[in-house]
Design a protein around this motif. Structure first.
Motif, PDB file in Angstrom:
ATOM      1  N   ALA A  86      -3.443  -2.776  -3.407  1.00  0.00           N
ATOM      2  CA  ALA A  86      -4.543  -2.429  -2.508  1.00  0.00           C
ATOM      3  C   ALA A  86      -4.372  -0.989  -2.081  1.00  0.00           C
ATOM      4  O   ALA A  86      -3.238  -0.493  -1.957  1.00  0.00           O
ATOM      5  N   VAL A  87      -5.477  -0.300  -1.885  1.00  0.00           N
ATOM      6  CA  VAL A  87      -5.457   1.065  -1.372  1.00  0.00           C
ATOM      7  C   VAL A  87      -6.160   1.037  -0.022  1.00  0.00           C
ATOM      8  O   VAL A  87      -7.332   0.683   0.065  1.00  0.00           O
ATOM      9  N   VAL A  88      -5.437   1.376   1.034  1.00  0.00           N
ATOM     10  CA  VAL A  88      -5.972   1.343   2.390  1.00  0.00           C
ATOM     11  C   VAL A  88      -5.876   2.742   2.980  1.00  0.00           C
ATOM     12  O   VAL A  88      -4.787   3.310   3.080  1.00  0.00           O
ATOM     13  N   ASN A  89      -7.017   3.326   3.311  1.00  0.00           N
ATOM     14  CA  ASN A  89      -7.051   4.685   3.856  1.00  0.00           C
ATOM     15  C   ASN A  89      -6.309   5.675   2.960  1.00  0.00           C
ATOM     16  O   ASN A  89      -5.628   6.589   3.430  1.00  0.00           O
ATOM     17  N   ASP A 142      -4.879  -1.163   8.667  1.00  0.00           N
ATOM     18  CA  ASP A 142      -5.551   0.069   9.063  1.00  0.00           C
ATOM     19  C   ASP A 142      -4.663   0.904   9.986  1.00  0.00           C
ATOM     20  O   ASP A 142      -4.522   2.122   9.804  1.00  0.00           O
ATOM     21  N   LEU A 143      -4.037   0.271  10.960  1.00  0.00           N
ATOM     22  CA  LEU A 143      -3.181   1.007  11.895  1.00  0.00           C
ATOM     23  C   LEU A 143      -1.988   1.655  11.197  1.00  0.00           C
ATOM     24  O   LEU A 143      -1.531   2.730  11.589  1.00  0.00           O
ATOM     25  N   VAL A 191     -10.468  -6.262   4.959  1.00  0.00           N
ATOM     26  CA  VAL A 191      -9.483  -5.193   4.988  1.00  0.00           C
ATOM     27  C   VAL A 191     -10.131  -3.942   4.480  1.00  0.00           C
ATOM     28  O   VAL A 191      -9.576  -2.902   4.536  1.00  0.00           O
ATOM     29  N   ALA A 192     -11.302  -3.930   4.117  1.00  0.00           N
ATOM     30  CA  ALA A 192     -12.007  -2.703   4.230  1.00  0.00           C
ATOM     31  C   ALA A 192     -13.241  -2.708   3.421  1.00  0.00           C
ATOM     32  O   ALA A 192     -13.456  -3.540   2.623  1.00  0.00           O
ATOM     33  N   ALA A 193     -13.922  -1.904   3.638  1.00  0.00           N
ATOM     34  CA  ALA A 193     -14.125  -0.700   2.966  1.00  0.00           C
ATOM     35  C   ALA A 193     -12.779  -0.044   2.763  1.00  0.00           C
ATOM     36  O   ALA A 193     -12.623   0.773   1.902  1.00  0.00           O
ATOM     37  N   ALA A 194     -11.780  -0.365   3.528  1.00  0.00           N
ATOM     38  CA  ALA A 194     -10.501   0.326   3.388  1.00  0.00           C
ATOM     39  C   ALA A 194      -9.688  -0.169   2.217  1.00  0.00           C
ATOM     40  O   ALA A 194      -8.926   0.576   1.663  1.00  0.00           O
TER      41      ALA A 194
END
Length: 400
Positions: free
Chosen positions: A335-338, A389-390, A23-26
């Motif tokens: 979590a922090v996403v974008n 991400d979307l 789920v990331a780097a994001a």
């Protein structure tokens, strides 16, 4: 000696690690503070893109899955969709209304009930567990408190004598092994503590097996009845089930499958959940989980000061075992996403993987349930990553 399927610690830990990597780097676990986190300027949320969301859950090859269900809610827009089949024998298409095993999303319900008991003065977060449940944790252990269980800072040892299946065949061999909660706790009390309570953080299912036993003792009724009386019935969560000793899923539901050595899929929907009582045994739907998050985040279930604990990470010096910042609060994970901060919970068990998250202001919530067919290959988090991400990545501005 009793045996069971892969230990909850190993299975959940491995899949959560895979999800975190994908789920990331994001997805960036945030640094913690002893006080509630200061609100950051909210990152802009993108408009919903139905075609992209449908494509994301329609890709059932990454990871190999039989179905996916997604429900998006919040003030920034609603959408729901599904892909794949609920039953490979009948080829019935899955819908967002089908029940699924929710795995560790169970912990959100258990933490909520324990915090309700704290609000009622029946127990304190600083109460030693052994005071309520004498004899379960060895006297040689430093005192583990209720709060240590809820935010995974207990330091309890690893399970001993529990096989960890690595193939579908091994999973099926142990699918009906049965444990009492006290027998299961005993497998995680034989070695020395991994760290002093409150000094580190390690995600462990055993913490919530103990939390469910606390609910049993403090309410005088099985934890299943307490959750139903305090959360399910008041919120009208008619499709959420605490199965107890019943290994089946009843009513309209999505089946879970595992790929066997010959490449065929075998149904793993029915199996004994006794080793995950209180930490991963519940059954629900995307709709009911959306209602639960809405009610919880809106303050319908807890007083403000206790709800705030669900959005508060341990102090900054409390790190995960790998040295990364703590990412679990009391009952939730962050979590922090974008640039968008999400609070909620992932959950997984054989044939089922879930993610239930929301921004704190509920501008965007999402409940994802999908059905990966591999026992463990490190790719289980790919679909969660695509969806997260979307739902958080701002679209480039159109050229003037």
């Amino acid at each position: 000696m009793k045996s069971t399927r892969m230990s909850r610690r190993a299975f959940v830990g491995a899949t959560l690690a895979a999800t975190g990597a994908l789920v990331a780097a994001a997805v960036l676990p945030a640094a913690a503070s002893p006080a509630p986190l200061s609100p950051l300027p909210p990152a802009p949320l993108p408009p919903l893109d139905p075609a992209a969301l449908h494509a994301a859950i329609g890709d059932l090859e990454h990871p190999p899955s039989t179905a996916a269900q997604l429900r998006v809610g919040g003030t920034a827009g609603d959408w729901y969709g599904a892909s794949g089949v609920a039953d490979i024998r009948t080829r019935r298409p899955v819908t967002v209304h089908d029940k699924v095993r929710i795995g560790s999303v169970t912990k959100v319900f258990v933490a909520t009930v324990v915090l309700q008991l704290v609000a009622e003065g029946r127990v304190g977060l600083d109460t030693p567990v052994r005071r309520v449940l004498p004899g379960l944790l060895p006297a040689r252990f430093a005192p583990v408190t209720v709060g240590h269980l809820l935010n995974h800072t207990s330091g309890l040892p690893d399970h001993v004598g529990v096989p960890e299946p690595k193939t579908a065949e091994e999973v099926f061999r142990h699918r009906f092994d049965h444990w009492t909660p006290r027998e299961w706790v005993a497998t995680a009390t034989q070695g020395p503590p991994k760290f002093a309570p409150g000094t580190r953080q390690e995600y462990r299912g055993i913490n919530y097996v103990l939390a469910a036993l606390l609910v049993d003792e403090l309410t005088g009724r099985p934890y299943e009845e307490a959750v139903a009386a305090r959360v399910l019935r008041p919120l009208g969560l008619a499709h959420t089930v605490l199965p107890g000793d019943d290994p089946r899923v009843h009513g309209r539901h999505a089946h879970g499958y595992l790929t066997t050595a010959d490449g065929s899929l075998r149904d793993i929907t029915t199996y004994d959940q006794s080793s995950s009582r209180g930490e991963g045994d519940m059954i629900s739907t995307t709709g009911d989980l959306d209602l639960m998050l809405t009610a919880l985040f809106s303050g319908e279930l807890l007083p403000p000061e206790l709800l705030e604990l669900m959005f508060t990470l341990p102090p900054e010096e409390v790190r995960m075992l790998d040295g990364s910042p703590a990412r679990y609060s009391t009952g939730l994970q962050r979590a922090v996403v974008n640039g968008v901060t999400l609070w909620g919970k992932t959950g997984e068990t054989y044939g089922y993987k879930n993610a239930a998250f929301s921004t704190r202001d509920q501008s965007r919530r999402f409940i994802l349930a999908h059905h990966p067919t591999n026992v463990r290959d490190g790719a289980e988090g790919q679909l969660v990553a695509r969806v997260a991400d979307l739902l958080t990545r701002a679209r480039p501005s159109a050229a003037p």
